[in-house]
Design a protein around this motif. Structure first.
Motif, PDB file in Angstrom:
ATOM      1  N   LEU A 167     -39.734   3.671  -0.008  1.00  0.00           N
ATOM      2  CA  LEU A 167     -39.275   3.771   1.111  1.00  0.00           C
ATOM      3  C   LEU A 167     -38.185   5.015   1.171  1.00  0.00           C
ATOM      4  CD1 LEU A 167     -38.626   0.305   2.397  1.00  0.00           C
ATOM      5  CD2 LEU A 167     -40.899   1.524   2.607  1.00  0.00           C
ATOM      6  N   VAL A 168     -38.404   5.937   2.338  1.00  0.00           N
ATOM      7  CA  VAL A 168     -37.588   7.092   2.180  1.00  0.00           C
ATOM      8  C   VAL A 168     -36.872   7.193   3.574  1.00  0.00           C
ATOM      9  CG1 VAL A 168     -38.764   8.444   0.576  1.00  0.00           C
ATOM     10  CG2 VAL A 168     -39.747   8.458   2.975  1.00  0.00           C
ATOM     11  N   LEU A 169     -35.675   7.944   3.876  1.00  0.00           N
ATOM     12  CA  LEU A 169     -35.094   8.120   4.928  1.00  0.00           C
ATOM     13  C   LEU A 169     -35.608   9.264   5.842  1.00  0.00           C
ATOM     14  CD1 LEU A 169     -32.442   7.515   6.838  1.00  0.00           C
ATOM     15  CD2 LEU A 169     -31.443   9.322   5.587  1.00  0.00           C
ATOM     16  N   ILE A 170     -36.307   9.079   7.202  1.00  0.00           N
ATOM     17  CA  ILE A 170     -36.830  10.344   7.769  1.00  0.00           C
ATOM     18  C   ILE A 170     -35.918  10.614   8.969  1.00  0.00           C
ATOM     19  CG2 ILE A 170     -39.107   9.985   6.832  1.00  0.00           C
ATOM     20  CD1 ILE A 170     -39.706   8.451   9.677  1.00  0.00           C
ATOM     21  N   VAL A 171     -35.771  11.748   9.442  1.00  0.00           N
ATOM     22  CA  VAL A 171     -35.088  12.249  10.463  1.00  0.00           C
ATOM     23  C   VAL A 171     -35.875  13.275  11.164  1.00  0.00           C
ATOM     24  CG1 VAL A 171     -32.853  11.793   9.417  1.00  0.00           C
ATOM     25  CG2 VAL A 171     -33.839  14.030   9.484  1.00  0.00           C
ATOM     26  N   ALA A 172     -35.417  13.649  12.411  1.00  0.00           N
ATOM     27  CA  ALA A 172     -35.906  14.738  13.377  1.00  0.00           C
ATOM     28  C   ALA A 172     -35.409  15.996  12.585  1.00  0.00           C
ATOM     29  CB  ALA A 172     -35.903  14.518  14.596  1.00  0.00           C
ATOM     30  N   PRO A 173     -36.264  17.103  12.897  1.00  0.00           N
ATOM     31  CA  PRO A 173     -35.982  18.274  12.130  1.00  0.00           C
ATOM     32  C   PRO A 173     -34.343  18.828  12.716  1.00  0.00           C
ATOM     33  CG  PRO A 173     -38.233  18.528  12.790  1.00  0.00           C
ATOM     34  CD  PRO A 173     -37.549  17.270  13.351  1.00  0.00           C
ATOM     35  N   ASN A 174     -34.134  18.563  13.973  1.00  0.00           N
ATOM     36  CA  ASN A 174     -32.838  19.056  14.531  1.00  0.00           C
ATOM     37  C   ASN A 174     -31.803  18.002  14.456  1.00  0.00           C
ATOM     38  OD1 ASN A 174     -34.114  17.102  16.481  1.00  0.00           O
ATOM     39  ND2 ASN A 174     -33.716  18.241  18.276  1.00  0.00           N
ATOM     40  N   HIS A 175     -31.969  16.928  13.810  1.00  0.00           N
ATOM     41  CA  HIS A 175     -30.881  15.734  13.572  1.00  0.00           C
ATOM     42  C   HIS A 175     -30.070  16.587  12.512  1.00  0.00           C
ATOM     43  CE1 HIS A 175     -29.333  12.170  12.223  1.00  0.00           C
ATOM     44  NE2 HIS A 175     -29.519  11.700  13.516  1.00  0.00           N
ATOM     45  N   ARG A 260     -38.397  15.266   8.660  1.00  0.00           N
ATOM     46  CA  ARG A 260     -37.990  15.426   7.480  1.00  0.00           C
ATOM     47  C   ARG A 260     -37.330  14.380   6.754  1.00  0.00           C
ATOM     48  NH1 ARG A 260     -34.543  21.252   8.549  1.00  0.00           N
ATOM     49  NH2 ARG A 260     -36.274  22.505   9.422  1.00  0.00           N
ATOM     50  N   VAL A 261     -37.358  14.452   5.323  1.00  0.00           N
ATOM     51  CA  VAL A 261     -37.188  13.314   4.484  1.00  0.00           C
ATOM     52  C   VAL A 261     -35.995  13.862   4.034  1.00  0.00           C
ATOM     53  CG1 VAL A 261     -37.250  12.189   2.351  1.00  0.00           C
ATOM     54  CG2 VAL A 261     -39.382  12.457   3.943  1.00  0.00           C
ATOM     55  N   VAL A 262     -34.802  12.889   3.947  1.00  0.00           N
ATOM     56  CA  VAL A 262     -33.387  13.292   3.480  1.00  0.00           C
ATOM     57  C   VAL A 262     -33.246  12.361   2.415  1.00  0.00           C
ATOM     58  CG1 VAL A 262     -31.021  13.609   4.092  1.00  0.00           C
ATOM     59  CG2 VAL A 262     -32.560  13.777   5.772  1.00  0.00           C
ATOM     60  N   PRO A 263     -33.212  12.670   1.170  1.00  0.00           N
ATOM     61  CA  PRO A 263     -33.046  11.991  -0.027  1.00  0.00           C
ATOM     62  C   PRO A 263     -31.502  11.126   0.031  1.00  0.00           C
ATOM     63  CG  PRO A 263     -33.630  14.186  -0.733  1.00  0.00           C
ATOM     64  CD  PRO A 263     -33.325  14.243   0.690  1.00  0.00           C
ATOM     65  N   LEU A 264     -31.798   9.916  -0.568  1.00  0.00           N
ATOM     66  CA  LEU A 264     -30.471   9.011  -0.420  1.00  0.00           C
ATOM     67  C   LEU A 264     -29.800   9.192  -2.024  1.00  0.00           C
ATOM     68  CD1 LEU A 264     -31.846   6.021   1.621  1.00  0.00           C
ATOM     69  CD2 LEU A 264     -29.773   7.411   2.312  1.00  0.00           C
ATOM     70  N   SER A 265     -28.704   9.552  -1.811  1.00  0.00           N
ATOM     71  CA  SER A 265     -28.050   9.934  -3.462  1.00  0.00           C
ATOM     72  C   SER A 265     -27.760   8.664  -3.794  1.00  0.00           C
ATOM     73  CB  SER A 265     -26.798  10.494  -2.972  1.00  0.00           C
ATOM     74  OG  SER A 265     -25.756  10.048  -2.713  1.00  0.00           O
TER      75      SER A 265
END
Length: 303
Positions: A167-175, A260-265
């Motif tokens: 599972l990955v974190l997703i956001v809008a391109p302008n987030h 976009r996918v934003v990696p969780l650290s």
């Protein structure tokens, strides 16, 4: 008369179900036929295996002694089917299964094509539904087995790991998070979330991982609950909120730049997918072959 596996299977099912009628339903047999086979087994051993009463069936001392051998015979047949499934390229039959939403919509469609090319004489029928419906259809003998996204506890069901997913974190391109190379889970949960409905496999995995990170799932600002991954993705794309979804479900949207996918650290949302079927049932060789295909092949080339 010789001892045969069919009778041991029937005896085991009666013992597990606790009644001849329930065993008959599970085995697709008539109740008199089940009773006759158990009686034949008792005649073979020369002793009673089941103590019958108006309300329930109990194992006799002899029945309790036989039960683990019946279980081992079932296990051996399953192992034999699995071993031989590697050599069944000309196998014919019908494959009936249920799949929970993420698996049915995004995983299996990419795998059924390669499987069909390798086993062209197996016809496939798949229902996409939630886990509770899959279990209900298996219990009612409408499906041979199912593929689900999160483990469940059910006395009649056998579960086995077959696939892995992330599972990955997703956001809008302008987030605001879209420009970050990575974020912590604690930072991510400060933002409004769009999530799947209660009871979905994806949500169960997400909430379990939140608890492991000492984050109360109830503390999330949930602005929308939706009944499908497609709806969640559309809401994220529209900027309604962020979400955590299967990486397998977003390849198209990421390639087009819609999300976009934003990696969780600090956390990895790895999970397993499970096959599920009745403990007392023997899967048809077509189902065993398909599950072996999922476990033994390098699926990355298609996913």
């Amino acid at each position: 008369m010789a001892l045969n596996f069919h009778q041991l299977h029937i005896f085991f099912t009666v013992a597990e179900k606790g009644s001849f009628s329930a065993a008959a339903q599970a085995l697709h047999m008539t109740q008199p036929a089940v009773t006759m086979q158990v009686q034949s087994l008792e005649d073979y051993f020369g002793t009673k295996l089941l103590q019958r009463s108006t309300k329930r069936i109990d194992l006799t001392e002899a029945g309790r002694a036989l039960l683990p051998y019946a279980q081992r015979s079932l296990d051996l047949i399953r192992e034999t089917d699995q071993a031989m499934s590697l050599f069944t390229s000309k196998l014919k039959g019908r494959l009936q299964l249920g799949a929970s939403l993420t698996i049915g919509e995004y995983i299996l469609p990419r795998l059924l094509g390669p499987f069909g090319l390798e086993y062209p004489h197996i016809s496939i029928s798949m229902k996409v539904m939630n886990t509770a419906q899959i279990i209900e259809d298996i219990m009612n003998n409408q499906l041979n087995f199912g593929l689900i996204e999160a483990p469940v506890s059910h006395a009649d069901m056998q579960m086995d790991k077959v696939l892995s997913d992330e599972l990955v974190l997703i956001v809008a391109p302008n987030h605001p998070l879209a420009s970050q190379k990575q974020v912590t889970l604690a930072d991510a949960v400060k933002h409004p979330f769009v999530v799947r409905e209660q009871g979905s496999g994806t949500r169960l995995v997400m909430e379990d991982q939140l608890r492991k990170q000492d984050i109360d799932p109830n503390s999330l600002e949930i602005v929308m609950e939706l009944g499908s991954t497609g709806a969640v993705k559309s809401a994220v794309e529209a900027g309604v909120g962020i979400s955590i979804v299967s990486s397998s479900s977003i390849k198209h949207e990421v390639a087009l730049g819609l999300i976009r996918v934003v990696p969780l650290s600090d956390v990895n949302f790895r999970r397993h997918f499970y096959s599920i079927h009745l403990k007392s049932a023997l899967l048809p060789i077509s189902a065993v072959t398909f599950l072996t295909f999922l476990r033994e092949r390098d699926l990355k080339q298609w996913l």
